[in-house]
Design a protein around this motif. Structure first.
Motif, PDB file in Angstrom:
ATOM      1  N   LEU A  97       0.801  -1.116   0.004  1.00 27.15           N
ATOM      2  CA  LEU A  97      -0.148  -0.173  -0.052  1.00 27.15           C
ATOM      3  C   LEU A  97       0.917   1.229   0.045  1.00 27.15           C
ATOM      4  O   LEU A  97       0.202   2.197  -0.486  1.00 27.15           O
ATOM      5  N   LEU A  98       2.123   1.220   0.415  1.00 31.13           N
ATOM      6  CA  LEU A  98       2.910   2.232   0.416  1.00 31.13           C
ATOM      7  C   LEU A  98       2.982   2.994  -0.826  1.00 31.13           C
ATOM      8  O   LEU A  98       3.427   2.174  -1.826  1.00 31.13           O
ATOM      9  N   PRO A  99       3.192   4.371  -1.142  1.00 30.47           N
ATOM     10  CA  PRO A  99       3.523   4.914  -2.486  1.00 30.47           C
ATOM     11  C   PRO A  99       4.840   4.562  -2.857  1.00 30.47           C
ATOM     12  O   PRO A  99       5.773   4.502  -1.691  1.00 30.47           O
ATOM     13  N   VAL A 100       5.435   4.505  -4.010  1.00 34.89           N
ATOM     14  CA  VAL A 100       6.540   3.995  -4.353  1.00 34.89           C
ATOM     15  C   VAL A 100       7.344   5.347  -4.606  1.00 34.89           C
ATOM     16  O   VAL A 100       7.028   6.028  -5.253  1.00 34.89           O
ATOM     17  N   SER A 101       8.385   5.271  -3.861  1.00 31.80           N
ATOM     18  CA  SER A 101       9.321   6.545  -3.848  1.00 31.80           C
ATOM     19  C   SER A 101      10.808   6.157  -3.179  1.00 31.80           C
ATOM     20  O   SER A 101      11.098   5.057  -2.593  1.00 31.80           O
ATOM     21  N   GLY A 102      11.711   7.000  -3.827  1.00 36.75           N
ATOM     22  CA  GLY A 102      12.940   6.749  -3.566  1.00 36.75           C
ATOM     23  C   GLY A 102      13.543   6.660  -2.066  1.00 36.75           C
ATOM     24  O   GLY A 102      14.347   5.999  -1.733  1.00 36.75           O
ATOM     25  N   HIS A 103      12.612   7.374  -1.286  1.00 33.24           N
ATOM     26  CA  HIS A 103      13.262   7.542   0.003  1.00 33.24           C
ATOM     27  C   HIS A 103      12.426   6.539   1.156  1.00 33.24           C
ATOM     28  O   HIS A 103      13.011   6.311   2.226  1.00 33.24           O
ATOM     29  N   ARG A 104      11.661   5.617   0.518  1.00 31.89           N
ATOM     30  CA  ARG A 104      11.120   4.688   1.387  1.00 31.89           C
ATOM     31  C   ARG A 104      11.644   3.413   1.087  1.00 31.89           C
ATOM     32  O   ARG A 104      11.674   2.566  -0.175  1.00 31.89           O
ATOM     33  N   ARG A 105      11.993   2.852   2.493  1.00 35.41           N
ATOM     34  CA  ARG A 105      12.866   1.412   2.124  1.00 35.41           C
ATOM     35  C   ARG A 105      12.219   0.583   2.904  1.00 35.41           C
ATOM     36  O   ARG A 105      11.758   0.984   4.122  1.00 35.41           O
ATOM     37  N   THR A 106      12.383  -0.722   2.690  1.00 32.58           N
ATOM     38  CA  THR A 106      11.967  -1.857   3.607  1.00 32.58           C
ATOM     39  C   THR A 106      13.109  -2.697   3.846  1.00 32.58           C
ATOM     40  O   THR A 106      13.670  -3.392   2.977  1.00 32.58           O
ATOM     41  N   ALA A 107      13.575  -2.879   5.121  1.00 28.68           N
ATOM     42  CA  ALA A 107      14.524  -3.577   5.585  1.00 28.68           C
ATOM     43  C   ALA A 107      14.047  -4.715   6.320  1.00 28.68           C
ATOM     44  O   ALA A 107      13.262  -4.757   7.257  1.00 28.68           O
ATOM     45  N   GLY A 108      14.775  -6.098   5.964  1.00 29.17           N
ATOM     46  CA  GLY A 108      14.179  -7.267   6.689  1.00 29.17           C
ATOM     47  C   GLY A 108      12.977  -7.867   6.303  1.00 29.17           C
ATOM     48  O   GLY A 108      12.240  -8.517   6.843  1.00 29.17           O
TER      49      GLY A 108
END
Length: 121
Positions: free
Chosen positions: A105-116
């Motif tokens: 659901l998160l908007p795709v953008s360069g500053h959003r990261r998912t770790a793990g």
């Protein structure tokens, strides 16, 4: 000489639920909103609460807790991070079963990261 002061927004007077990071619904219509550097409790009508929980900006992570998707900065393991340049990082634990849906659901953008996120635990 003219002094120009910075206008500061008073979150208590100009409160907007969309500025908060997450909120929790309590008994008798009491809703606690958590933001950058504040927690505000407000009593809402059933209609106001219903409108809030059906807003697509908010995603339910537990029975009574909703996160503001546009405000999520990062996801690490089972923790959602909200960042503010002045006040730092605020976090909330999210059940593992909700993480993949939040990620979608998160908007795709360069500053959003998912770790793990891809780790099996």
């Amino acid at each position: 000489m003219m002094n120009v002061g910075l206008e500061k927004k008073d979150v208590y007077e100009d409160f907007d639920p969309h500025d908060t990071y997450f909120f929790k619904i309590g008994a008798h219509g009491l809703v606690c909103f958590h933001g950058r550097n504040y927690s505000i409790k407000q009593r809402l009508s059933a209609e106001q609460t219903s409108k809030l929980v059906t807003d697509p900006s908010f995603y339910r992570i537990s029975t009574n807790c909703y996160v503001n998707l546009p405000k999520i900065a990062e996801i690490r393991d089972n923790v959602v991070l909200f960042r503010d340049e002045v006040h730092g990082i605020k976090t909330i634990q999210v059940p593992r079963r909700n993480l993949e849906q939040i990620k979608r659901l998160l908007p795709v953008s360069g500053h959003r990261r998912t770790a793990g996120m891809d780790q099996v635990g």
